[in-house]
Write an enzyme that holds these catalytic residues in place. Structure first.
Site, PDB file in Angstrom:
ATOM      1  CB  THR A  44      -0.813  -0.059   1.305  1.00 42.21           C
ATOM      2  OG1 THR A  44      -1.619  -1.227   1.244  1.00 42.21           O
ATOM      3  CG2 THR A  44      -1.657   1.146   1.562  1.00 42.21           C
ATOM      4  CB  VAL A  48     -12.858  -3.640   3.000  1.00 38.80           C
ATOM      5  CG1 VAL A  48     -12.320  -2.253   3.331  1.00 38.80           C
ATOM      6  CG2 VAL A  48     -13.909  -3.544   1.893  1.00 38.80           C
ATOM      7  CG  ASP A  53      -4.433  -1.968   6.727  1.00 38.60           C
ATOM      8  OD1 ASP A  53      -4.526  -2.402   5.554  1.00 38.60           O
ATOM      9  OD2 ASP A  53      -3.366  -1.558   7.205  1.00 38.60           O
ATOM     10  CB  THR A  86       2.342  -0.653   3.923  1.00 42.75           C
ATOM     11  OG1 THR A  86       3.602  -0.808   4.575  1.00 42.75           O
ATOM     12  CG2 THR A  86       2.220   0.773   3.471  1.00 42.75           C
TER      13      THR A  86
HETATM   14  N1  ASP Z   1      -2.408  -3.191   3.834  1.00 42.72           N
HETATM   15  C1  ASP Z   1      -2.852  -3.702   2.580  1.00 42.72           C
HETATM   16  C2  ASP Z   1      -4.084  -4.510   2.785  1.00 42.72           C
HETATM   17  O1  ASP Z   1      -4.177  -5.226   3.760  1.00 42.72           O
HETATM   18  C3  ASP Z   1      -1.882  -4.554   1.825  1.00 42.72           C
HETATM   19  C4  ASP Z   1      -0.458  -4.087   1.678  1.00 42.72           C
HETATM   20  O2  ASP Z   1      -0.068  -3.016   2.122  1.00 42.72           O
HETATM   21  O3  ASP Z   1       0.325  -4.848   1.097  1.00 42.72           O
HETATM   22  O4  ASP Z   1      -4.934  -4.487   1.928  1.00 42.72           O
END
Ligand code: ASP
Length: 317
Positions: free
Chosen positions: A178, A207, A209, A229
């Site tokens: 993210t 959905v 975080d 992230t």
């Molecule tokens: N935090 C993101 C989610 O859980 C994924 C990521 O950052 O890789 O959707």
């Protein structure tokens, strides 16, 4: 007059210089964060956000995003949105044009975006599709034929197999995750934005975080702002971004606040554990970050920066 500051997660450098330019010209942190994230969402080389994001278990790109304003704690978010390339702008519109709500998901969020004239687009690029197919090929068929899927047929079997797949995937090689951007403008306003295509192969409708206040995004002008992230289910369960801000409220530095919040999330039982990272700024403009592993960084620009600088995150291990 506050010192201008922007920090962001890995790969936010696609948007941070333009965001800093907005702040330098006297623009707001809200404007800067939205612009910075739009540029990241439009970066086709980035497979974790916007157009070019990796798809869910059905091969559809579903996006999550949120934005939060530190002075008012105003928050807007969308989750599981398909066919709109810039979910951060829809999230901002939820906050500003639909203040009776904070989060819209799926079809409702898409209807809302249509009603405001947001442009639709194909989000699945040939390159992202090839990556998605490649990883599917790398999983032996027998590994998705768990006991619980054997008795099922048709779509139900497909869904159960997809869940089995999600458990097996680690992020692909190369930069992942993210994108978070946090900005402080001249007035001292702090805004935190988060945008993602979420975990590749996620269950349709999942959905993460990034859409949830307190989990992947939190901003409170009195204490600071934080964003995450990585494994969103951990920051959802741990309330990680809010925990970071609470830690700063109790006097910790941004780096220690992130480190302690990650330590707390790490203690949660989780069979699908993947790395979680966070970054934060304090109300007085100090910054820091933490990660599960050595070697990860966050991006920084101040008023005097000529280009993005990279700072190490404190590692848990
Ligand atoms: N935090 C993101 C989610 O859980 C994924 C990521 O950052 O890789 O959707």
């Amino acid at each position: 007059m506050s010192e201008l500051l922007i920090i962001g997660s890995e790969r936010s450098e696609a948007g941070i210089p333009a965001a800093m330019e907005i702040l330098r010209r006297g623009g707001s942190a809200l404007e800067a964060v939205e612009r910075g994230l739009i540029l990241c969402e439009d970066n086709l080389a980035d497979h974790y956000v916007g157009t070019g994001g990796l798809p869910n278990a059905r091969g559809e790109v579903e996006l999550d995003a949120s934005i939060m304003v530190g002075s008012s704690r105003a928050f807007g978010a969308v989750g599981a949105v398909k066919n709109f390339p810039n979910p951060i702008s829809i999230a901002r519109a939820v906050m500003e044009k639909l203040p009776q709500h904070a989060l819209l998901v799926g079809q409702g969020a898409e209807d809302f975006a249509d009603s405001l004239g947001f442009k639709r687009a194909e989000l699945l690029t040939p390159e992202a599709k090839a990556l998605w197919l490649q990883q599917l090929k790398d999983v032996p068929v027998e590994s998705i034929e768990g006991e619980n899927t054997k008795a099922m047929t048709g779509d139900l079997r497909y869904r159960l197999a997809a869940i089995e797949l999600v458990k097996k995937f680690a992020p692909h090689e190369g930069p992942w995750g993210t994108i978070n951007i946090i900005a402080r403008d001249r007035t001292g306003e702090i805004v935190c934005g988060v945008s993602t295509s979420g975990y590749p192969y996620k269950h349709p409708g999942r959905v993460g975080d990034s859409s949830i206040p307190g989990a992947g995004n939190y901003a409170d002008i009195r204490y600071g702002a934080a964003a995450c992230t990585g494994r969103g289910e951990l920051s959802l369960r741990g309330g990680t971004a809010r925990t970071v801000v609470e830690n700063m409220r109790h006097g910790m530095s941004a780096e220690d606040a992130c480190f302690e919040a990650l330590k707390e999330a790490r203690n949660l039982p989780d069979d699908f554990r993947a790395e979680l990272r966070c970054l934060a700024i304090t109300a007085d403009g100090h910054h820091g970050g933490a990660a599960g592993m050595e070697g990860s960084t966050y991006t920084l620009m101040t008023e005097s920066s000529t280009q993005p600088e990279f700072r190490p995150r404190k590692a848990l291990l």
